[in-house]
Design a protein around this motif. Sequence first.
Motif, mmCIF file in Angstrom:
data_model
loop_
_atom_site.group_PDB
_atom_site.id
_atom_site.type_symbol
_atom_site.label_atom_id
_atom_site.label_comp_id
_atom_site.label_asym_id
_atom_site.label_seq_id
_atom_site.Cartn_x
_atom_site.Cartn_y
_atom_site.Cartn_z
ATOM 1 N N MET A 82 0.815 -1.222 0.000
ATOM 2 C CA MET A 82 0.000 0.000 0.000
ATOM 3 C C MET A 82 0.847 1.271 0.000
ATOM 4 O O MET A 82 0.339 2.357 -0.291
ATOM 5 C CB MET A 82 -0.920 0.022 1.234
ATOM 6 N N LEU A 83 2.114 1.155 0.340
ATOM 7 C CA LEU A 83 2.938 2.342 0.560
ATOM 8 C C LEU A 83 3.601 2.827 -0.729
ATOM 9 O O LEU A 83 4.187 2.041 -1.468
ATOM 10 C CB LEU A 83 4.017 2.043 1.603
ATOM 11 N N ASP A 84 3.527 4.106 -0.949
ATOM 12 C CA ASP A 84 4.235 4.784 -2.039
ATOM 13 C C ASP A 84 4.971 5.950 -1.391
ATOM 14 O O ASP A 84 4.388 6.987 -1.091
ATOM 15 C CB ASP A 84 3.240 5.282 -3.091
ATOM 16 N N ASP A 85 6.253 5.773 -1.147
ATOM 17 C CA ASP A 85 6.976 6.741 -0.328
ATOM 18 C C ASP A 85 7.092 8.100 -1.003
ATOM 19 O O ASP A 85 7.078 9.130 -0.327
ATOM 20 C CB ASP A 85 8.367 6.200 0.017
ATOM 21 N N GLY A 663 8.701 -5.900 -3.810
ATOM 22 C CA GLY A 663 7.426 -5.551 -4.431
ATOM 23 C C GLY A 663 7.219 -6.230 -5.769
ATOM 24 O O GLY A 663 8.161 -6.733 -6.382
ATOM 25 N N ASN A 664 5.966 -6.218 -6.216
ATOM 26 C CA ASN A 664 5.603 -6.869 -7.479
ATOM 27 C C ASN A 664 5.069 -5.906 -8.532
ATOM 28 O O ASN A 664 4.873 -6.289 -9.684
ATOM 29 C CB ASN A 664 4.538 -7.946 -7.212
ATOM 30 N N LYS A 665 4.801 -4.683 -8.146
ATOM 31 C CA LYS A 665 4.220 -3.738 -9.088
ATOM 32 C C LYS A 665 5.266 -3.281 -10.106
ATOM 33 O O LYS A 665 6.462 -3.248 -9.830
ATOM 34 C CB LYS A 665 3.681 -2.517 -8.342
ATOM 35 N N GLU A 666 4.788 -2.908 -11.258
ATOM 36 C CA GLU A 666 5.687 -2.384 -12.301
ATOM 37 C C GLU A 666 6.378 -1.109 -11.836
ATOM 38 O O GLU A 666 7.471 -0.789 -12.287
ATOM 39 C CB GLU A 666 4.890 -2.102 -13.574
ATOM 40 N N ILE A 672 12.059 -2.550 -9.897
ATOM 41 C CA ILE A 672 12.593 -2.161 -11.207
ATOM 42 C C ILE A 672 14.082 -2.495 -11.289
ATOM 43 O O ILE A 672 14.555 -3.080 -12.280
ATOM 44 C CB ILE A 672 12.353 -0.654 -11.461
ATOM 45 N N MET A 673 14.806 -2.149 -10.238
ATOM 46 C CA MET A 673 16.239 -2.450 -10.220
ATOM 47 C C MET A 673 16.470 -3.960 -10.135
ATOM 48 O O MET A 673 17.376 -4.501 -10.775
ATOM 49 C CB MET A 673 16.902 -1.740 -9.036
ATOM 50 N N GLU A 674 15.660 -4.650 -9.353
ATOM 51 C CA GLU A 674 15.836 -6.088 -9.176
ATOM 52 C C GLU A 674 15.573 -6.837 -10.488
ATOM 53 O O GLU A 674 16.306 -7.771 -10.831
ATOM 54 C CB GLU A 674 14.889 -6.587 -8.080
ATOM 55 N N ARG A 675 14.547 -6.443 -11.221
ATOM 56 C CA ARG A 675 14.254 -7.107 -12.507
ATOM 57 C C ARG A 675 15.385 -6.884 -13.502
ATOM 58 O O ARG A 675 15.770 -7.792 -14.249
ATOM 59 C CB ARG A 675 12.924 -6.586 -13.065
#
Length: 764
Positions: A82-85, A663-666, A672-675
């Motif tokens: 739920m968090l978007d820093d 996280g799993n969101k795009e 993003i860095m992990e993918r």
Amino acid sequence: MSSQPSLRRRYLSDPAFKFFKKVLPPLSETEREAMEAGSVWWDGELFAGNPDWRTLLQYPKPRLSEEEQAFVDNQLETLLDMLDDFDIVQQRKDLPPEVWAYLKKEKFFSLIISKEFGGLAFSAYANSTIVSKIATRSLSAAVTVMVPNSLGPGELLTHYGTDAQKNYWLPRLANGEDVPCFALTGPEAGSDAGSIPDKGVVCMGKFNGEDVLGIRLTWNKRYITLAPVATVLGLAFKLDDPDGLIGDTENLGITCALIPADHEGVEIGERHNPLGLAFMNGPTRGEDVFIPMDWVIGGQDYVGKGWRMLVECLSAGRGISLPALGTAVGHLAARTTGAYSYVRKQFGMNIGKFEGVAEALGRIGGYTYMLEAARTLTTTSLDMHEKPGIVTAIAKYHMTELARTILNDSMDIHSGRAIQLGPLNYIGHHYFGMPVAITVEGANILTRNLMIFGQGATRCHPYVLKEMEAAANTDDNKGAEEFDALLIKHISFATKNVFKSFGNAFTRSRFNHSPVSGETADYYRQLSRMSRALAVTADVSMLTLGGELKRREMISARLGDVLSNLYLASAVLKRFEDEGRQQSDLPLVHYSLQHCLNKCAIAFDGAFNNFPRKGVGSSLRALLFPLGMHFKAPSDDVAVEIANLLMTPGAHRERLTHLCYVGNKETDPVAIMERAFEAMQSIRPIEKKMAVAAKNGQIARKGPLADRLAQALEQNVLTEDEIEQVKKADALRSKAIQVDNFDPSWFAPADTASAGKGKKGKAA
């Protein structure tokens, strides 16, 4: 035989007793309460000069219960998603309403409240784990969760509240109906909480239409987290009883009360701006506010006992919450910086292959291993129902300072990627936030210079506190008799440490005991040597400096550094054994332990060079380290090994960074860095083919990737499937190294560009 004790008293103990009365630092009432409130744990073993390593290794392994694990896997994961820093800090400057509601509904504010009152009653280890994971996602959210579970109304009520107070307040705190804050710090009293100027006077007053015994309060507090949104205010103040309404003593001392925020005269709601982070923090004030006596936490029986209550409960904040933030920084930085160092390329090479970057990466990895080790060992002490004030002070100071170094290294490696704030930046807000952790719960400078050794020397020493109590005995005969028995034990203790220390110097500690074999065995032996050297130096320092030692903060701080690094090293050894002696972790273990031993040597060297009594420092050096201090900083080879570990996927990397939320969101920045990291790792064999082809002259060494891939296809170096795989990986890599930019309206004043204020940045 009977004459021997009297002769000893006459020629040894009694003169020493008189000397001690003069030179030993007097204990103030607040210092005495602080020392009596805490407990001595593993720090006592380290200070005594002969640590029993088997005791350390037999402490329980940190584990989550089934209930705690289920909460981490479900409620916590839901919250993190739920968090978007960026939205929290840069746009809302607050948590979203749905996050506030979820925190209350799922009892994130009642981790420490017992189930009897509707709380979760989680362990210190679970509390720390939850806060750490949240902090890798959002420091603002982590601080919001950690404060009600640290020093505050919930903690104080649990330990000291009356039955009526517990039955009313704890269920309301547990279900989120009430949000608490605790007001201790003011403009004139920060780390010196005992000097708070806020006053209360015992008097009669009107409450609910009746004349009742109560307190008229005036206060001015600041830096109070959750104060702007709190519904109940915990307040610390000094209480006087000039008319003798509750006893014969006029100055009753520090007292704690619980006051509803909507009570008449309570000023609350304004906000500070803590380096731009979005957690609720602000002042509270009140002037001539009358409260009934039964609002004192614990009731009238606990009037004047507030300082001891606070000291006993401060260990939770120092040992759980702030170290959790430091550990979170390590997990986040190790995972993302390692990935970035592989994904980002310069001069056709992963930047992590450059030795300068590898040096910083090695430090990040080694410090992160140490942070997690210290986190788990410190929470173990709290879950054993200890209240180790010195251990938690060590954890708070060194873990936040290590995190600051990690952040600096991570910022250096990420370079421009880290300094442009936006949705893609996963490290910037942590850079702003770490000074907050360094400042609160006792400013780090004072924690290091005054508390760790200043209190530790007295509290952890096996004899000094008892000798001070004997010297303070108003009955001189009885005091001298007690002192005599203690002095003989103290002399025997000191003599053994001196001879063993001198022997260690010439044998390289090889005869010291180690509970294990293998690569870590010698570390136990060397740490035992350092422990003995600390015991000898502490005895000599207290003997030669006496009460002056309090004012010699630089000497005190250096000796505190020795104790602290012995503790950190102990935590590393314990973690390595608890996790099954993972061989892939050995570079991290070697780095951490070599770092700690080197820091001990540097601290001793500084203390000896600057000892205020002429000749004492050089004598200690000749006695304890006659052949020199051969404890070097971690080698370059170990740093490079760790850098390679951080840039290589596997169980070792997961173990080191398991608290980091991906996280799993795009749009999740860490994801993003992990993918990109995973994709670039998957094409390593293909990149090797291209490197060989370039060496053989089949394809160009440099140039646009599309051109080089076309050449590789034409020369049958790569297949079409391999080329497609490279293109997909490079697209992910390109996305991961971008930074955010914004429409100009984002930076315009709010009254002229309200429409632009809500626009997110675009990666560029």
